[in-house]
Each structure stands twice: as structure tokens, then as C-alpha cells.
Design a protein around this motif. Structure first.
Motif, PDB file in Angstrom:
ATOM      1  N   MET A   1       0.845  -1.184   0.000  1.00 35.80           N
ATOM      2  CA  MET A   1       0.000   0.000   0.000  1.00 35.80           C
ATOM      3  C   MET A   1       0.883   1.238   0.000  1.00 35.80           C
ATOM      4  O   MET A   1       1.821   1.348   0.767  1.00 35.80           O
ATOM      5  CB  MET A   1      -0.911  -0.022   1.220  1.00 35.80           C
ATOM      6  CG  MET A   1      -1.847   1.122   1.273  1.00 35.80           C
ATOM      7  SD  MET A   1      -3.085   0.806   2.504  1.00 35.80           S
ATOM      8  CE  MET A   1      -4.158   2.105   2.137  1.00 35.80           C
ATOM      9  N   SER A   2       0.542   2.152  -0.828  1.00 37.82           N
ATOM     10  CA  SER A   2       1.353   3.343  -0.986  1.00 37.82           C
ATOM     11  C   SER A   2       0.878   4.432  -0.019  1.00 37.82           C
ATOM     12  O   SER A   2      -0.313   4.604   0.223  1.00 37.82           O
ATOM     13  CB  SER A   2       1.228   3.827  -2.425  1.00 37.82           C
ATOM     14  OG  SER A   2       1.910   5.042  -2.582  1.00 37.82           O
ATOM     15  N   ASP A   3       1.836   5.184   0.510  1.00 41.43           N
ATOM     16  CA  ASP A   3       1.521   6.285   1.420  1.00 41.43           C
ATOM     17  C   ASP A   3       1.488   7.621   0.694  1.00 41.43           C
ATOM     18  O   ASP A   3       1.440   8.671   1.324  1.00 41.43           O
ATOM     19  CB  ASP A   3       2.555   6.353   2.548  1.00 41.43           C
ATOM     20  CG  ASP A   3       2.403   5.207   3.539  1.00 41.43           C
ATOM     21  OD1 ASP A   3       1.281   4.685   3.643  1.00 41.43           O
ATOM     22  OD2 ASP A   3       3.398   4.858   4.191  1.00 41.43           O
ATOM     23  N   ASP A   4       1.516   7.570  -0.629  1.00 39.66           N
ATOM     24  CA  ASP A   4       1.497   8.802  -1.412  1.00 39.66           C
ATOM     25  C   ASP A   4       0.106   9.422  -1.364  1.00 39.66           C
ATOM     26  O   ASP A   4      -0.906   8.743  -1.414  1.00 39.66           O
ATOM     27  CB  ASP A   4       1.854   8.523  -2.874  1.00 39.66           C
ATOM     28  CG  ASP A   4       3.310   8.118  -3.031  1.00 39.66           C
ATOM     29  OD1 ASP A   4       4.091   8.417  -2.111  1.00 39.66           O
ATOM     30  OD2 ASP A   4       3.635   7.497  -4.056  1.00 39.66           O
ATOM     31  N   PHE A   5       0.110  10.714  -1.273  1.00 43.00           N
ATOM     32  CA  PHE A   5      -1.133  11.479  -1.323  1.00 43.00           C
ATOM     33  C   PHE A   5      -1.036  12.305  -2.595  1.00 43.00           C
ATOM     34  O   PHE A   5      -0.489  13.404  -2.601  1.00 43.00           O
ATOM     35  CB  PHE A   5      -1.272  12.366  -0.078  1.00 43.00           C
ATOM     36  CG  PHE A   5      -2.659  12.848   0.178  1.00 43.00           C
ATOM     37  CD1 PHE A   5      -3.649  11.987   0.618  1.00 43.00           C
ATOM     38  CD2 PHE A   5      -2.995  14.177  -0.037  1.00 43.00           C
ATOM     39  CE1 PHE A   5      -4.934  12.431   0.854  1.00 43.00           C
ATOM     40  CE2 PHE A   5      -4.281  14.627   0.193  1.00 43.00           C
ATOM     41  CZ  PHE A   5      -5.244  13.749   0.636  1.00 43.00           C
ATOM     42  N   GLY A   6      -1.527  11.766  -3.690  1.00 42.25           N
ATOM     43  CA  GLY A   6      -1.332  12.347  -5.003  1.00 42.25           C
ATOM     44  C   GLY A   6      -2.244  13.516  -5.295  1.00 42.25           C
ATOM     45  O   GLY A   6      -3.062  13.955  -4.469  1.00 42.25           O
ATOM     46  N   PHE A   7      -2.099  14.026  -6.500  1.00 42.01           N
ATOM     47  CA  PHE A   7      -2.855  15.184  -6.959  1.00 42.01           C
ATOM     48  C   PHE A   7      -4.353  14.950  -6.876  1.00 42.01           C
ATOM     49  O   PHE A   7      -5.100  15.805  -6.398  1.00 42.01           O
ATOM     50  CB  PHE A   7      -2.445  15.505  -8.405  1.00 42.01           C
ATOM     51  CG  PHE A   7      -3.266  16.593  -9.026  1.00 42.01           C
ATOM     52  CD1 PHE A   7      -3.078  17.912  -8.651  1.00 42.01           C
ATOM     53  CD2 PHE A   7      -4.240  16.304  -9.970  1.00 42.01           C
ATOM     54  CE1 PHE A   7      -3.836  18.927  -9.217  1.00 42.01           C
ATOM     55  CE2 PHE A   7      -5.008  17.305 -10.539  1.00 42.01           C
ATOM     56  CZ  PHE A   7      -4.795  18.619 -10.162  1.00 42.01           C
ATOM     57  N   TRP A   8      -4.820  13.790  -7.343  1.00 43.39           N
ATOM     58  CA  TRP A   8      -6.257  13.526  -7.347  1.00 43.39           C
ATOM     59  C   TRP A   8      -6.792  13.334  -5.939  1.00 43.39           C
ATOM     60  O   TRP A   8      -7.943  13.681  -5.672  1.00 43.39           O
ATOM     61  CB  TRP A   8      -6.592  12.334  -8.235  1.00 43.39           C
ATOM     62  CG  TRP A   8      -6.360  12.697  -9.681  1.00 43.39           C
ATOM     63  CD1 TRP A   8      -5.407  12.207 -10.499  1.00 43.39           C
ATOM     64  CD2 TRP A   8      -7.074  13.682 -10.420  1.00 43.39           C
ATOM     65  NE1 TRP A   8      -5.474  12.819 -11.730  1.00 43.39           N
ATOM     66  CE2 TRP A   8      -6.502  13.732 -11.712  1.00 43.39           C
ATOM     67  CE3 TRP A   8      -8.138  14.531 -10.151  1.00 43.39           C
ATOM     68  CZ2 TRP A   8      -6.954  14.589 -12.703  1.00 43.39           C
ATOM     69  CZ3 TRP A   8      -8.595  15.373 -11.154  1.00 43.39           C
ATOM     70  CH2 TRP A   8      -8.013  15.406 -12.403  1.00 43.39           C
TER      71      TRP A   8
END
Length: 126
Positions: A1-8
Motif C-alpha cells: 500500500m502506498s503512502d502517497d497522497f497524489g494530486f487527485w
């Protein structure tokens, strides 16, 4: 699971935050309208307020359906009252005809030269 909080993810968060602010604004406007309404008695104001607070989605929907037209009317009347209040405080602008008459009197008494009168007249009429 990625911890990135992306643009969308940011865009979706902004969207939901905007919806939340609009919802809070709607509830505040409804509560203001409840207490502004002179036709409602104290008991009905209390019932509507409790309904809006305890069951907000249903309460807001029922209020807008049942009293939305009168809510709009009260908002319009309040806006008109504010406009009249501020309009009454403003000094009245002199009428163009009165200003031209005053300038003609100054020209006739010799206070203004014909050239000065023409300049002042042009300024008043502009």
C-alpha cells in the motif's frame, strides 16, 4: 500500500471540504431564517431548530421544501431594508437643473465669466 497522497487525492479532499463548507453555510442560513421569521412563534422556532440540529439532512430538506419560498422572500426584504438604510444615510446629490441654475446666477452676477460658466456647465452635464 502506498503512502502517497497524489494530486487527485488532494482534488477529492478539496471537493469534499467545499461540500462541507456549503453544507454548514446552508444550515446557518436556515437557522438565521428560522429566527428572522416573524410569523413563527417561539415553539415552532424551537421545533424547527431541534429538527435541523438532530436530523440535519432531513431537517434541511423538509425546511427548504416547506418554507423555501418564504425564506427567499425574507432574504429579499432584508436586503431591500439594508439598501434603504444605507441609501437614506447618503447625502442626496444635487439635481443637474439646480446646479445649472446656480451656475447661471453666478454668471449673471458677474462672479463667473462666460468662459468659466461654459466650462462649469460642461462639467455638470458630463
Amino acid at each position: 500500500m502506498s503512502d502517497d497522497f497524489g494530486f487527485w487525492d488532494v482534488m477529492v479532499s478539496i471537493f469534499w471540504f467545499t461540500i462541507l463548507l456549503a453544507w454548514i453555510s446552508l444550515l446557518v442560513h436556515i437557522l438565521i431564517d428560522i429566527f428572522r421569521d416573524d410569523t413563527l412563534g417561539g415553539g415552532m422556532k424551537a421545533v424547527w431548530t431541534i429538527f435541523i440540529i438532530l436530523i440535519p439532512w432531513l431537517g434541511a430538506l423538509v425546511y427548504l421544501i416547506s418554507r423555501g419560498d418564504s425564506m427567499n422572500k425574507r432574504n429579499r426584504e432584508a436586503a431591500m431594508a439594508r439598501m434603504e438604510m444605507y441609501g437614506a444615510q447618503r447625502p442626496a446629490a444635487p439635481q443637474v437643473s439646480e446646479e445649472l441654475q446656480r451656475l447661471a446666477e453666478l454668471r449673471d452676477t458677474g462672479v463667473l465669466t462666460p468662459a468659466e460658466y461654459d466650462q462649469a456647465k460642461a462639467k455638470v452635464l458630463a
